[in-house]
Each structure stands twice: as C-alpha cells, then as structure tokens.
Design a protein around this motif. Structure first.
Motif, PDB file in Angstrom:
ATOM      1  N   VAL A  48      33.228 -54.796  54.102  1.00 19.33           N
ATOM      2  CA  VAL A  48      32.254 -55.211  53.288  1.00 19.33           C
ATOM      3  C   VAL A  48      30.800 -55.038  53.990  1.00 19.33           C
ATOM      4  N   ARG A  49      30.797 -55.430  55.365  1.00 22.42           N
ATOM      5  CA  ARG A  49      29.764 -55.471  56.105  1.00 22.42           C
ATOM      6  C   ARG A  49      29.282 -53.835  56.186  1.00 22.42           C
ATOM      7  N   ALA A  50      30.268 -52.827  56.112  1.00 26.13           N
ATOM      8  CA  ALA A  50      29.664 -51.566  56.355  1.00 26.13           C
ATOM      9  C   ALA A  50      29.219 -51.100  54.939  1.00 26.13           C
ATOM     10  N   TYR A  51      29.654 -51.534  53.899  1.00 28.64           N
ATOM     11  CA  TYR A  51      28.996 -51.503  52.748  1.00 28.64           C
ATOM     12  C   TYR A  51      27.449 -51.955  52.394  1.00 28.64           C
ATOM     13  N   TRP A  52      27.419 -53.230  53.077  1.00 27.28           N
ATOM     14  CA  TRP A  52      25.902 -53.738  53.042  1.00 27.28           C
ATOM     15  C   TRP A  52      25.146 -52.784  54.043  1.00 27.28           C
ATOM     16  N   LYS A  53      25.373 -52.556  54.989  1.00 26.34           N
ATOM     17  CA  LYS A  53      24.646 -51.850  56.051  1.00 26.34           C
ATOM     18  C   LYS A  53      24.334 -50.449  55.440  1.00 26.34           C
ATOM     19  N   ALA A  54      25.317 -49.861  54.856  1.00 26.31           N
ATOM     20  CA  ALA A  54      25.067 -48.698  54.030  1.00 26.31           C
ATOM     21  C   ALA A  54      24.270 -48.679  52.741  1.00 26.31           C
ATOM     22  N   ALA A  55      24.085 -49.703  52.221  1.00 28.36           N
ATOM     23  CA  ALA A  55      23.324 -49.973  50.819  1.00 28.36           C
ATOM     24  C   ALA A  55      21.884 -49.592  51.224  1.00 28.36           C
ATOM     25  N   ASN A  56      21.026 -49.071  49.961  1.00 27.27           N
ATOM     26  CA  ASN A  56      19.716 -48.932  49.848  1.00 27.27           C
ATOM     27  C   ASN A  56      19.149 -50.247  49.533  1.00 27.27           C
ATOM     28  N   TRP A  57      18.601 -51.090  50.441  1.00 31.02           N
ATOM     29  CA  TRP A  57      17.877 -52.449  49.821  1.00 31.02           C
ATOM     30  C   TRP A  57      16.704 -52.214  49.433  1.00 31.02           C
ATOM     31  N   PHE A  58      15.918 -51.078  49.387  1.00 32.11           N
ATOM     32  CA  PHE A  58      14.481 -50.649  48.952  1.00 32.11           C
ATOM     33  C   PHE A  58      14.789 -49.822  47.574  1.00 32.11           C
ATOM     34  N   SER A  59      15.942 -49.616  46.961  1.00 29.06           N
ATOM     35  CA  SER A  59      16.041 -48.740  45.702  1.00 29.06           C
ATOM     36  C   SER A  59      15.534 -49.679  44.610  1.00 29.06           C
ATOM     37  N   TRP A  60      15.293 -49.035  43.625  1.00 27.34           N
ATOM     38  CA  TRP A  60      15.238 -49.807  42.414  1.00 27.34           C
ATOM     39  C   TRP A  60      15.991 -50.963  41.753  1.00 27.34           C
ATOM     40  N   PRO A  61      17.429 -50.619  41.976  1.00 25.69           N
ATOM     41  CA  PRO A  61      18.290 -51.652  41.552  1.00 25.69           C
ATOM     42  C   PRO A  61      18.333 -53.001  42.462  1.00 25.69           C
ATOM     43  N   ALA A  62      18.025 -52.772  43.593  1.00 28.38           N
ATOM     44  CA  ALA A  62      17.955 -53.861  44.644  1.00 28.38           C
ATOM     45  C   ALA A  62      16.488 -54.648  44.326  1.00 28.38           C
ATOM     46  N   ILE A  63      15.285 -53.941  44.090  1.00 29.75           N
ATOM     47  CA  ILE A  63      14.293 -54.592  43.760  1.00 29.75           C
ATOM     48  C   ILE A  63      14.120 -55.345  42.592  1.00 29.75           C
ATOM     49  N   LEU A  64      14.864 -54.601  41.394  1.00 30.09           N
ATOM     50  CA  LEU A  64      14.902 -55.428  40.246  1.00 30.09           C
ATOM     51  C   LEU A  64      15.744 -56.599  40.317  1.00 30.09           C
ATOM     52  N   LEU A  65      16.996 -56.537  41.067  1.00 28.82           N
ATOM     53  CA  LEU A  65      18.026 -57.610  41.148  1.00 28.82           C
ATOM     54  C   LEU A  65      17.152 -58.796  41.940  1.00 28.82           C
ATOM     55  N   LEU A  66      16.365 -58.490  42.537  1.00 27.36           N
ATOM     56  CA  LEU A  66      15.480 -59.525  43.430  1.00 27.36           C
ATOM     57  C   LEU A  66      14.522 -60.379  42.165  1.00 27.36           C
ATOM     58  N   LEU A  67      13.714 -59.483  41.797  1.00 29.40           N
ATOM     59  CA  LEU A  67      12.877 -59.637  40.865  1.00 29.40           C
ATOM     60  C   LEU A  67      13.248 -60.832  39.563  1.00 29.40           C
ATOM     61  N   LEU A  68      14.586 -60.263  39.218  1.00 26.39           N
ATOM     62  CA  LEU A  68      15.271 -61.109  38.171  1.00 26.39           C
ATOM     63  C   LEU A  68      15.619 -62.533  38.391  1.00 26.39           C
ATOM     64  N   THR A  69      15.771 -62.829  39.790  1.00 24.56           N
ATOM     65  CA  THR A  69      16.136 -63.917  40.432  1.00 24.56           C
ATOM     66  C   THR A  69      15.384 -65.156  39.778  1.00 24.56           C
ATOM     67  N   PRO A  70      13.868 -65.120  40.229  1.00 19.02           N
ATOM     68  CA  PRO A  70      13.090 -66.396  39.351  1.00 19.02           C
ATOM     69  C   PRO A  70      13.142 -66.222  37.762  1.00 19.02           C
ATOM     70  N   VAL A  71      13.344 -65.146  37.234  1.00 15.53           N
ATOM     71  CA  VAL A  71      13.441 -65.336  35.738  1.00 15.53           C
ATOM     72  C   VAL A  71      14.742 -65.801  35.352  1.00 15.53           C
ATOM     73  N   ASN A  72      15.810 -65.579  36.199  1.00 12.94           N
ATOM     74  CA  ASN A  72      16.765 -66.499  35.806  1.00 12.94           C
ATOM     75  C   ASN A  72      16.825 -67.873  35.755  1.00 12.94           C
ATOM     76  N   TRP A  73      16.162 -68.312  36.885  1.00 16.41           N
ATOM     77  CA  TRP A  73      16.085 -69.791  36.862  1.00 16.41           C
ATOM     78  C   TRP A  73      14.762 -70.322  36.178  1.00 16.41           C
ATOM     79  N   LEU A  74      13.952 -69.586  35.961  1.00  9.37           N
ATOM     80  CA  LEU A  74      12.686 -69.931  34.843  1.00  9.37           C
ATOM     81  C   LEU A  74      13.482 -70.252  33.506  1.00  9.37           C
ATOM     82  N   LEU A  75      14.192 -69.375  33.264  1.00 10.78           N
ATOM     83  CA  LEU A  75      14.894 -69.590  31.863  1.00 10.78           C
ATOM     84  C   LEU A  75      15.764 -70.894  31.799  1.00 10.78           C
ATOM     85  N   GLU A  76      16.490 -70.953  32.820  1.00 12.98           N
ATOM     86  CA  GLU A  76      17.055 -72.259  32.900  1.00 12.98           C
ATOM     87  C   GLU A  76      16.058 -73.533  32.845  1.00 12.98           C
ATOM     88  N   ALA A  77      14.953 -73.373  33.436  1.00  7.24           N
ATOM     89  CA  ALA A  77      14.001 -74.362  33.426  1.00  7.24           C
ATOM     90  C   ALA A  77      13.357 -74.552  32.046  1.00  7.24           C
TER      91      ALA A  77
END
Length: 328
Positions: A48-77
């Motif tokens: 698991v640690r190796a997969y985390w190190k190899a992941a591209n955290w600046f890719s569009w999927p990673a960026i969109l995953l991060l950007l949707l976090t506040p959307v998720n909780w704003l909808l709950e609010a």
C-alpha cells in the motif's frame, strides 16, 4: 444555568453492553478479513505504501478528488440547512460549521451521538432538542439515497449474473425495495405516524414533532441534496480508483461503487475512527470479484478516507472548540 443536555452516562444497561460488544465483534471481523485477504494475496501494508509513493498526486483525478471534498460537505450542510430551518434558520456558513463540528465529535463517539450533538450544540435556539428530529431526518435522507442507488447497483449485478450467492442477493434486493416502499409510505403518512397513539411513539414525540411540519417540497429538496452528495462522493471514489491504476469497464465500476456504499450503509457502524475499515473490507470483497489486487483497492479507499473524513474532521475540531467556549 442552562444545560446542554449532553451528560455522560456512568453506567450501561445490559442492552447497551450487548450492542457495544457486538460492534467490537464486527470490528474484529472486518480487520481480520482485511488481514486475511492481504496475506492470501501475499501482500502487506508495504505494498500500500508503495502504491501511495508511486501515485501521481498532481494528476487531474487527484486534483478533482481534492476539489470535490468541500463540495461533498457543502451539500451535507445544504441538506442540514433545509431541514433545521424549522427549528432555527441558519446560513449556509453556520450550517457548515455545525456539520463539521458534528463530524469531528462523531469521529469517536458511538451511534451517531457525536454527529447529532455537534449539530445541536451549534444552534442558538432554546428548543435544541427539537433539532434531534431534523438530524434524524437528515441522516435518514442520506441512508435512503445510498439504499436507492445501492439497490440499482445490486440489480445490475444480478441482471448481468456476476457475483456469488444469487439467492441471497435476490433476497437482499427485495428487502431493499421493501425498505424504500416503506420509507415512501412513512413519508406520505408522516403526520399520522408522528402523532400515533402508540405509547413508545408518543414518548419520543417532542423530538420527532419537527418532522411533521416538513412540506413535501422540503423533503424532496433534502433528498435531492442527499442524492447529489451521494453522486459526489461516488465520483470521488472513481477518481481514487483511477489514481491507483484501477480501470474497469464503466458498468463494473459504477456497480462496484454502489455496492460498496450499500454495504457501508447497511453494515452496523461501530464508529471507531468514523467507521474506518467498513469501506475497505467491503471494497476488497466487491472489487475482488473482478480480480482487483487488494493493495490497490485498499490504497484507494484509505485515500478516500483521508480526503473525505480525516481532513474535514481536522477542520471541524476548530468549531468543536468554539462550541465548547460558547456553551460554558
């Protein structure tokens, strides 16, 4: 002196002890299943640690995953704002503060007690306890959204003939359909249900009474917000899978995500670290049928937990502190 009503109990009834140890048993089973699956595939957490190190955290999927976090909780609010206005009108900012405070308090407290307490303590009204009904309806809407989409996912799995134990799955499918029908019936007859002459119903009427004042439009708006939130964190799940190189046909992906959230919804929550482990074990079971390696799916689900739960909890701790200051 005004009491906030949340007084720790020093003793537990036999029923509470049974529930507590049952949840501990579920936790042990889930953790054992994860360890067994990783051991069977001859992998460990180093993978698991190796997969985390190899992941591209600046890719569009990673960026969109991060950007949707506040959307998720704003909808709950937004859902909470719609439902709690019958007790006290809140701005979206105030509703968000209450949701984050509840998330932080619910991180370790059992049976959604922390989540409800955080939301109620964020209210200024003298009738805070009426907010319990609003909190339960809010949670019920999210539950129904997960069951609705999960039922569709389960039907897809049954229709295309994938998975084991089809008889058990069909029984579960009909049970879910029945649950949805009963929920619609209870909503339609909510005024009669809430003012029933049954003693145990009347005993809790003061907490539930707010639910009888909702209009159909308000309930539909709340369910709409719950559905949009469900679709948001499902999309986040898809991005998490993409980050770690899990690429399945769209039908399998959508079905798998729906089944994972269905399992997470109907499995009794023990609420240790906000039910950490339920999603992981369910994901490994569901996606394992398509031969997805356990370390990859575990990497994706842990990432989702870090983004969607741990990060908002850290933000919510600030509002918990403010709630404590404002209630002393």
């Amino acid at each position: 002196m005004q009491s906030n009503g949340f007084v720790p109990q020093r003793t537990y009834s036999t029923t509470k002890k049974i529930v507590f140890w049952s949840k501990i048993g579920i936790l042990v089973l889930i953790v054992s299943y994860i360890i067994f699956t990783l051991h069977r595939q001859q992998h460990d957490l180093q993978s698991v640690r190796a997969y985390w190190k190899a992941a591209n955290w600046f890719s569009w999927p990673a960026i969109l995953l991060l950007l949707l976090t506040p959307v998720n909780w704003l909808l709950e609010a937004l859902k909470w704002q719609i439902l709690v206005r019958r007790v006290e009108p809140l701005s979206l900012k105030e509703a968000t503060q209450g949701v984050l405070a509840g998330l932080a308090m619910g991180f370790a407290l059992p049976a959604q007690l922390g989540d409800t307490a955080g939301r109620l303590l964020s209210l200024r009204s003298d009738q805070r306890w009426q907010g319990i009904g609003a909190a339960l309806v809010s949670g019920g809407m999210q539950f129904l959204a997960a069951v609705f989409f999960g039922t569709i996912a389960l039907y897809s799995q049954l229709y295309y003939g994938s998975g084991d134990l089809p008889v058990a799955q069909w029984l579960l499918f009909f049970a879910l359909v029945l649950t949805l029908l009963l929920a619609v019936l209870a909503t339609w007859q909510r005024h009669r249900v809430l003012h029933s002459k049954v003693r145990w119903v009347r005993r809790w009427e003061k907490y539930w009474s707010v639910a009888s004042h909702y209009t159909t439009a308000e309930l539909l708006q709340a369910f709409g917000a719950a559905s949009l939130r469900y679709l948001t964190f499902s999309l986040q799940f898809y991005f998490a899978l993409t980050i770690f190189g899990i690429h399945l046909p769209i039908r399998e992906t959508v079905t798998g995500i729906g089944l994972v959230y269905l399992g997470k919804t109907i499995i009794p929550a023990f609420n240790l670290l906000s039910d950490l482990g339920v999603r992981e074990a369910t994901s490994m079971l569901v996606f394992g049928q398509w031969q997805v390696p356990a370390p990859q799916i575990l990497s994706a689900t842990l990432t989702l937990w870090l983004f969607n739960i741990l990060a908002p909890v850290l933000a919510g701790l600030f509002w918990v502190w403010k709630l404590k200051l404002s209630n002393h």
